[in-house]
Scaffold this motif. Sequence first.
Motif, PDB file in Angstrom:
ATOM      1  N   SER A  30      48.162 -26.758  19.236  1.00  0.00           N
ATOM      2  CA  SER A  30      47.213 -25.679  19.538  1.00  0.00           C
ATOM      3  C   SER A  30      46.562 -25.879  20.901  1.00  0.00           C
ATOM      4  O   SER A  30      46.277 -24.908  21.618  1.00  0.00           O
ATOM      5  CB  SER A  30      46.146 -25.602  18.444  1.00  0.00           C
ATOM      6  N   ASN A  31      46.338 -27.145  21.298  1.00  0.00           N
ATOM      7  CA  ASN A  31      45.752 -27.411  22.616  1.00  0.00           C
ATOM      8  C   ASN A  31      46.709 -27.024  23.733  1.00  0.00           C
ATOM      9  O   ASN A  31      46.296 -26.507  24.779  1.00  0.00           O
ATOM     10  CB  ASN A  31      45.388 -28.892  22.742  1.00  0.00           C
ATOM     11  N   GLU A  32      48.003 -27.276  23.518  1.00  0.00           N
ATOM     12  CA  GLU A  32      48.993 -26.878  24.518  1.00  0.00           C
ATOM     13  C   GLU A  32      49.071 -25.366  24.651  1.00  0.00           C
ATOM     14  O   GLU A  32      49.256 -24.831  25.741  1.00  0.00           O
ATOM     15  CB  GLU A  32      50.371 -27.439  24.148  1.00  0.00           C
ATOM     16  N   MET A  33      48.937 -24.655  23.526  1.00  0.00           N
ATOM     17  CA  MET A  33      48.999 -23.197  23.569  1.00  0.00           C
ATOM     18  C   MET A  33      47.830 -22.614  24.371  1.00  0.00           C
ATOM     19  O   MET A  33      47.980 -21.615  25.061  1.00  0.00           O
ATOM     20  CB  MET A  33      48.963 -22.628  22.150  1.00  0.00           C
ATOM     21  N   LYS A  34      46.663 -23.253  24.267  1.00  0.00           N
ATOM     22  CA  LYS A  34      45.472 -22.744  24.940  1.00  0.00           C
ATOM     23  C   LYS A  34      45.333 -23.267  26.370  1.00  0.00           C
ATOM     24  O   LYS A  34      44.561 -22.727  27.156  1.00  0.00           O
ATOM     25  CB  LYS A  34      44.220 -23.114  24.151  1.00  0.00           C
ATOM     26  N   ALA A  35      46.059 -24.321  26.699  1.00  0.00           N
ATOM     27  CA  ALA A  35      45.911 -24.946  28.011  1.00  0.00           C
ATOM     28  C   ALA A  35      46.373 -24.005  29.114  1.00  0.00           C
ATOM     29  O   ALA A  35      47.344 -23.276  28.947  1.00  0.00           O
ATOM     30  CB  ALA A  35      46.714 -26.247  28.068  1.00  0.00           C
ATOM     31  N   PRO A  36      45.671 -24.019  30.254  1.00  0.00           N
ATOM     32  CA  PRO A  36      46.116 -23.181  31.380  1.00  0.00           C
ATOM     33  C   PRO A  36      47.432 -23.695  31.956  1.00  0.00           C
ATOM     34  O   PRO A  36      47.844 -24.825  31.686  1.00  0.00           O
ATOM     35  CB  PRO A  36      44.970 -23.320  32.391  1.00  0.00           C
ATOM     36  N   ALA A  37      48.067 -22.858  32.752  1.00  0.00           N
ATOM     37  CA  ALA A  37      49.363 -23.234  33.323  1.00  0.00           C
ATOM     38  C   ALA A  37      49.216 -24.344  34.363  1.00  0.00           C
ATOM     39  O   ALA A  37      50.192 -25.003  34.697  1.00  0.00           O
ATOM     40  CB  ALA A  37      50.027 -22.019  33.951  1.00  0.00           C
ATOM     41  N   TYR A  38      48.000 -24.534  34.870  1.00  0.00           N
ATOM     42  CA  TYR A  38      47.763 -25.603  35.842  1.00  0.00           C
ATOM     43  C   TYR A  38      47.092 -26.780  35.137  1.00  0.00           C
ATOM     44  O   TYR A  38      46.281 -26.610  34.233  1.00  0.00           O
ATOM     45  CB  TYR A  38      46.894 -25.100  36.996  1.00  0.00           C
ATOM     46  N   ALA A  39      47.430 -27.993  35.551  1.00  0.00           N
ATOM     47  CA  ALA A  39      46.878 -29.193  34.928  1.00  0.00           C
ATOM     48  C   ALA A  39      45.638 -29.658  35.685  1.00  0.00           C
ATOM     49  O   ALA A  39      45.539 -29.501  36.896  1.00  0.00           O
ATOM     50  CB  ALA A  39      47.923 -30.307  34.918  1.00  0.00           C
ATOM     51  N   LYS A  40      44.683 -30.205  34.932  1.00  0.00           N
ATOM     52  CA  LYS A  40      43.476 -30.749  35.560  1.00  0.00           C
ATOM     53  C   LYS A  40      43.722 -32.207  35.910  1.00  0.00           C
ATOM     54  O   LYS A  40      44.269 -32.958  35.109  1.00  0.00           O
ATOM     55  CB  LYS A  40      42.289 -30.611  34.609  1.00  0.00           C
ATOM     56  N   GLY A  41      43.345 -32.600  37.133  1.00  0.00           N
ATOM     57  CA  GLY A  41      43.594 -33.985  37.529  1.00  0.00           C
ATOM     58  C   GLY A  41      42.588 -34.482  38.542  1.00  0.00           C
ATOM     59  O   GLY A  41      41.942 -33.705  39.239  1.00  0.00           O
ATOM     60  N   ASP A  42      42.463 -35.836  38.601  1.00  0.00           N
ATOM     61  CA  ASP A  42      41.513 -36.450  39.525  1.00  0.00           C
ATOM     62  C   ASP A  42      42.182 -36.722  40.869  1.00  0.00           C
ATOM     63  O   ASP A  42      43.297 -36.262  41.143  1.00  0.00           O
ATOM     64  CB  ASP A  42      40.943 -37.730  38.917  1.00  0.00           C
ATOM     65  N   THR A  43      41.503 -37.499  41.704  1.00  0.00           N
ATOM     66  CA  THR A  43      42.005 -37.772  43.052  1.00  0.00           C
ATOM     67  C   THR A  43      43.313 -38.547  43.014  1.00  0.00           C
ATOM     68  O   THR A  43      44.229 -38.286  43.798  1.00  0.00           O
ATOM     69  CB  THR A  43      40.947 -38.550  43.856  1.00  0.00           C
ATOM     70  N   LYS A  44      43.403 -39.506  42.092  1.00  0.00           N
ATOM     71  CA  LYS A  44      44.630 -40.291  41.966  1.00  0.00           C
ATOM     72  C   LYS A  44      45.798 -39.389  41.557  1.00  0.00           C
ATOM     73  O   LYS A  44      46.902 -39.496  42.095  1.00  0.00           O
ATOM     74  CB  LYS A  44      44.416 -41.406  40.932  1.00  0.00           C
ATOM     75  N   TRP A  45      45.523 -38.518  40.594  1.00  0.00           N
ATOM     76  CA  TRP A  45      46.557 -37.561  40.160  1.00  0.00           C
ATOM     77  C   TRP A  45      46.967 -36.668  41.310  1.00  0.00           C
ATOM     78  O   TRP A  45      48.146 -36.354  41.490  1.00  0.00           O
ATOM     79  CB  TRP A  45      45.992 -36.734  39.006  1.00  0.00           C
TER      80      TRP A  45
END
Length: 779
Positions: free
Chosen positions: A218-233
Amino acid sequence: MNSQIMVSIQVTGFSDLEQLERMIGGIARQKHNFKIKLNIQRLFDVPEVNDYVKALKEQHTDWQIDLFEPMENDFWGLSKAVGTYIAFCQSGDVWSDQNKLKHQIDFLEHNETFIASVHDVELIDDSGLPYNFASQQRYKQKRYSVNKQYHWIELQRNIFPASISTLVSRNFFNERIYNEIRTSENIDSKLLLYALISFNGTCYNFYNLQMVKKICTSNEMKAPAYAKGDTKWLKSQRSEINDLIKLASNSYQYVFNPHYKIIYLALGYFEFYIQSTKSTDELNTFLVLYDEAYRPGYNCLTKDLPRVTEEKDLFDLLRYKVEGYQLKCGSVKELALLKYSLPANDDIRIEYILRCYIHPSEANRRWRKTLIKESGNSSYVKRTVRYRLYSAPFRKVKRKVVKAGKFVHRSLKKVITHHWRRKGFSAYMANEWYDTVRVDLMTDKSVALRHKIWCYRRGFMPWRLPQYGANRENYRSFLSDRDYMYLHQINNSYKKWIEDKMTLRYVLEPFKEYLPKYYFQIIRRENYPIILPLMDCPEGYEATFDDFFRLLRNKGKLALKAASGTHGIGFYKLSYEGGEYFLNNKLSSEYEITKTIRKFKSFYIVTEYVNMHDTIKQIYDGSVNTIRILMINKDGYHPQLLDSYMRIGSTKSGVTDNIAFGGVTCRVNINTGEYNGGEQLAAHQYTPCSHHPDTNTLIEGVVPHWEIIKEKLVELCKYIGQLEYLGFDIVATPDSFCILEINSHQDLQKFPLYDAQIKKFLFDKLERKCKIYHFKANN
């Protein structure tokens, strides 16, 4: 199918034995006659797997099975893959169709131009139950390509063709490819796999086939198409983009445009930034990304841009998030975030200034000054903002008064229309008559109120009397607007045969040669539009937007209309000419047309755009000019053609021939088919128009194929003898004629000129209904 073909199936990503069993179960169900090698790559510590694989080898002696641990630089375990083709099954996904493998490999065997094939998936939760249709489509729309042929251009847009578990590829992996893999270790494995496929060939997408059940939380279904990430990411993603650009340019001489990915990175990093410590370094890092994501022209008004693009829409999403954050909780040091957010229109600036007052802060105070200073008309902006601020305390009272007024109006309308319904009005026409009178009463100031009331009481609109040539002495000789509405519905329940264009097509199957070709239907499922193929869809075309546009390019013109629309409302003319798309004769694009279709709230059909006869076309070619023929079939056996007139479009009416919108009309002799005496409606009055106002062509001639038209319409009326009052909209074509629609309760057009039999038919109907409901008509 050649039994010597070897297919390697890469099974990976399972976290427990249950997942692996489901995956193997789907593979075991496949119907095929080629050799199978199963490469099971264990990524997690699952001790029971060894015993399970041992039992599997005993059960499937015709399979080659290899269980192995992941090794360094062993991309998807491809070092174990042998044979002509490679298939993938991962992360507990199940091959649900027993012909999946055979179908895809058979396609690749007969289509050497394609290097791989994928298809659609059905998304299920952990318990195996499918998600609702709308949720599935929203998920796929963000992540998967709907194009039949997937190229590296789609990869630039950060879109994958489908899930990895749907992929069947030719085994093109050689030493050169493995060297490319080893030098691209910073690229995500899924992205790299599809990059290698799209760089080396074309991937075909069976978008209409669902042959895999994919587990999606269910989290994947609701997740936006872009991923959230920090500076290292972010640094790792930067390295991924650089490696992708190098791979495209060095090995394949492609110029890879990373702009979409940069915007996605900016979206993900901004989500991280607003939840982080918001240090200066993090802000500067985002501003660098923001600079890369922005392109000149994004701040222009939409009307100044030739087209709206997906790229701009994606950037606007980023801009909206930045503006919203800065307005609500931004600081002075973050004012640099708004450098691409200054709206170009003064009215929009006013809205932003007012929002700054709602969220008072030092940052918003400074931004207010900047917005006013850089506006086109600062005095207008200041004056409007001041007025809106000072009037704010009274808006609440005003809203309450308006709300109370609307409640009183709805209650009054409900009481009045309920009374009319008890007297025999249909629910639709009771509301229609109420709204018609209300609008005329409130808007038309050219007629005295006393005269208006006199007309309403007798069922006429005030402008109808001079249009008919009626007065207070002879008005009873004419059928009033209200009384004609009161007759609704003239036909019985079988009217549903002709009111819906799809039902009409099925009912008139024996007369399909006189109907336009029906190619596709666009319907809504769970508030999401999907395309269905119809009976006349050409062979080789499937129900996808890609094939929809391919058909448009092939035909040149298509008609898009509401399945149950009237008066030409909701009609769209689609055309393709000189490599450009046009929507209602205006330059458009695939993206804009698709966006328009996705906004449809009702069902639509895609039909051929009817080609008119040259004699009709030379009058005006901007619309399909129709001939309305009124027919009565009292006993079901002896239909009569009693009245006819032609409607011709103009630049005022656009792509329709609606008379009320500015079209031209002329009478057609029911016996000979001769037409002449053009007229145009303006301010509810007909004025002579012997020549077309746009082309200056004389509106005079004979309707082509008139005798055939009369003969076939009589035959058709006998076929649907259950209906007694019909208004045909037909088009004369080069070879015959075409019926666009049949009306069950068409508008009154020049009632005084109607045939005496039509008048008698309507007055007799009215008299009988009035006796039943004790209603006084034409009082």
